[in-house]
Design an enzyme around this catalytic site. Structure first.
Site, mmCIF file in Angstrom:
data_model
loop_
_atom_site.group_PDB
_atom_site.id
_atom_site.type_symbol
_atom_site.label_atom_id
_atom_site.label_comp_id
_atom_site.label_asym_id
_atom_site.label_seq_id
_atom_site.Cartn_x
_atom_site.Cartn_y
_atom_site.Cartn_z
ATOM 1 N N ASP A 155 2.111 -38.971 -7.166
ATOM 2 C CA ASP A 155 1.476 -39.658 -6.038
ATOM 3 C C ASP A 155 1.462 -41.164 -6.310
ATOM 4 O O ASP A 155 0.997 -41.605 -7.372
ATOM 5 C CB ASP A 155 0.040 -39.155 -5.841
ATOM 6 C CG ASP A 155 -0.563 -39.677 -4.552
ATOM 7 O OD1 ASP A 155 -0.254 -39.131 -3.482
ATOM 8 O OD2 ASP A 155 -1.346 -40.658 -4.613
ATOM 9 N N ASN A 163 1.797 -50.536 2.810
ATOM 10 C CA ASN A 163 2.026 -50.461 4.254
ATOM 11 C C ASN A 163 1.216 -51.504 5.010
ATOM 12 O O ASN A 163 1.710 -52.138 5.951
ATOM 13 C CB ASN A 163 1.677 -49.059 4.764
ATOM 14 C CG ASN A 163 2.726 -48.020 4.389
ATOM 15 O OD1 ASN A 163 3.908 -48.344 4.272
ATOM 16 N ND2 ASN A 163 2.295 -46.793 4.194
ATOM 17 N N ASP A 172 8.553 -47.515 3.394
ATOM 18 C CA ASP A 172 9.672 -46.568 3.403
ATOM 19 C C ASP A 172 10.685 -46.908 2.308
ATOM 20 O O ASP A 172 11.221 -46.018 1.640
ATOM 21 C CB ASP A 172 10.371 -46.585 4.765
ATOM 22 C CG ASP A 172 9.510 -45.975 5.867
ATOM 23 O OD1 ASP A 172 8.520 -45.296 5.527
ATOM 24 O OD2 ASP A 172 9.832 -46.181 7.050
ATOM 25 N N GLU A 198 3.118 -40.053 0.564
ATOM 26 C CA GLU A 198 3.629 -40.746 -0.618
ATOM 27 C C GLU A 198 3.628 -39.841 -1.839
ATOM 28 O O GLU A 198 3.643 -40.309 -2.985
ATOM 29 C CB GLU A 198 2.782 -41.992 -0.904
ATOM 30 C CG GLU A 198 1.339 -41.722 -1.301
ATOM 31 C CD GLU A 198 0.399 -41.596 -0.110
ATOM 32 O OE1 GLU A 198 -0.826 -41.733 -0.303
ATOM 33 O OE2 GLU A 198 0.882 -41.373 1.011
#
Length: 286
Positions: A155, A163, A172, A198
């Site tokens: 993770d 973001n 991305d 993620e």
């Protein structure tokens, strides 16, 4: 398939190898066969049948074989050559056109089926297995009695911050680069997938706890060295936390995922950017 081909050869000779009935049967067997079976099976049966029908037509054309002997019970005003050439003139172009068009249609259909099957198994962003495929893989491993494997959940730490501060396109890009890093540190027999958001998952087949920790540690260090830059050419640093669980005595994969998730939660609690191996709690002494 073989029974139908034999029937085609026998009945085709009796009613005329170039008669509409024979050609309709031939085209039907070809088209239906290509839909239901592999090309190799269909053509291996129909090529001999085609040679047989062509040979019968050739011999009938030169009067060495009776054309459509079933109809000898009635008086036909035309000879074999007339029937063979007239049927050949009309049927061959139609047959070839139908075969080419059907092959094109069948190829497109099978390509689309393969594409749909592929898209249902992979994550469109990272082109790795999706959660559904990973669950299928774990279920298959569970059915193998002697199979032992390790599950590593990965993770990204504070991924929402990337973001929010740099935009989803940078998020991305980070996911894609992490995927490349993880893929570069596992064996060909191992499995990599995106587990959601993620979070990634590694399935290491025939791996010990020590081997799994080594792989996870190499991946952790490699992620910290990923070169990702924002619009102002400033580096974006990020890390990842790892939770490991090992299969024991055919442990259900759902339980294994839960154990890996608990280990991942501990890695987050220890300050993130950590590798933690799940350790079952020892029963309290009475």
């Amino acid at each position: 398939m073989a029974t139908f081909v034999v029937s085609l050869c026998r009945d085709g000779y009796l009613v005329g190898v170039l008669s509409p009935a024979t050609m309709v049967t031939y085209v039907s067997l070809l088209t239906v066969g290509l839909v239901l079976f592999e090309r190799r099976i269909v053509y291996s049966a129909l090529i001999p049948a085609t040679l047989y029908l062509v040979s019968c037509g050739y011999l009938s054309l030169f009067g060495q074989l009776t054309y459509a002997p079933l109809f000898l019970l009635t008086d036909f005003p035309y000879k074999n050559g007339f029937w063979v050439l007239s049927m050949l003139f009309f049927i061959v172009p139609i047959l070839l056109t139908c075969l080419v068009l059907f092959e094109i249609l069948l190829s497109q259909w099978r390509y689309r089926e393969a594409l749909i099957a592929h898209l249902s198994q992979v994550d469109p962003l990272t082109n790795t297995f999706n959660r559904r495929s990973i669950n299928q893989c774990l279920e298959q491993l569970n059915h193998k009695q002697a199979s032992s494997y390790a599950v590593i959940l990965v993770d990204l730490d504070h991924f929402k911050q990337i973001n929010d501060e740099h935009g989803h396109h940078k998020g991305d890009e980070a996911l894609v680069q992490v995927c490349h890093v993880l893929a570069g540190h596992i064996r060909e027999q191992d499995v990599l997938g995106r587990f959601g958001g993620e979070e990634f998952i590694l399935v290491l087949k025939q791996a010990t706890a020590h081997q799994a920790k080594q792989v996870a540690e190499r991946c952790r260090q490699a992620i910290t060295q990923i070169e990702l830059y924002d619009e102002h050419n400033q580096p974006i640093h990020f890390t990842a936390s790892f939770g490991i669980a090992l299969s024991h005595h055919n442990t259900p994969y759902e339980k294994l995922l839960s154990q890996a998730d608990q280990a991942l939660y501990q890695a987050k609690a220890y300050g993130r950017n950590q590798v933690v191996l799940y350790q079952p709690l020892e029963p309290a002494a009475s």
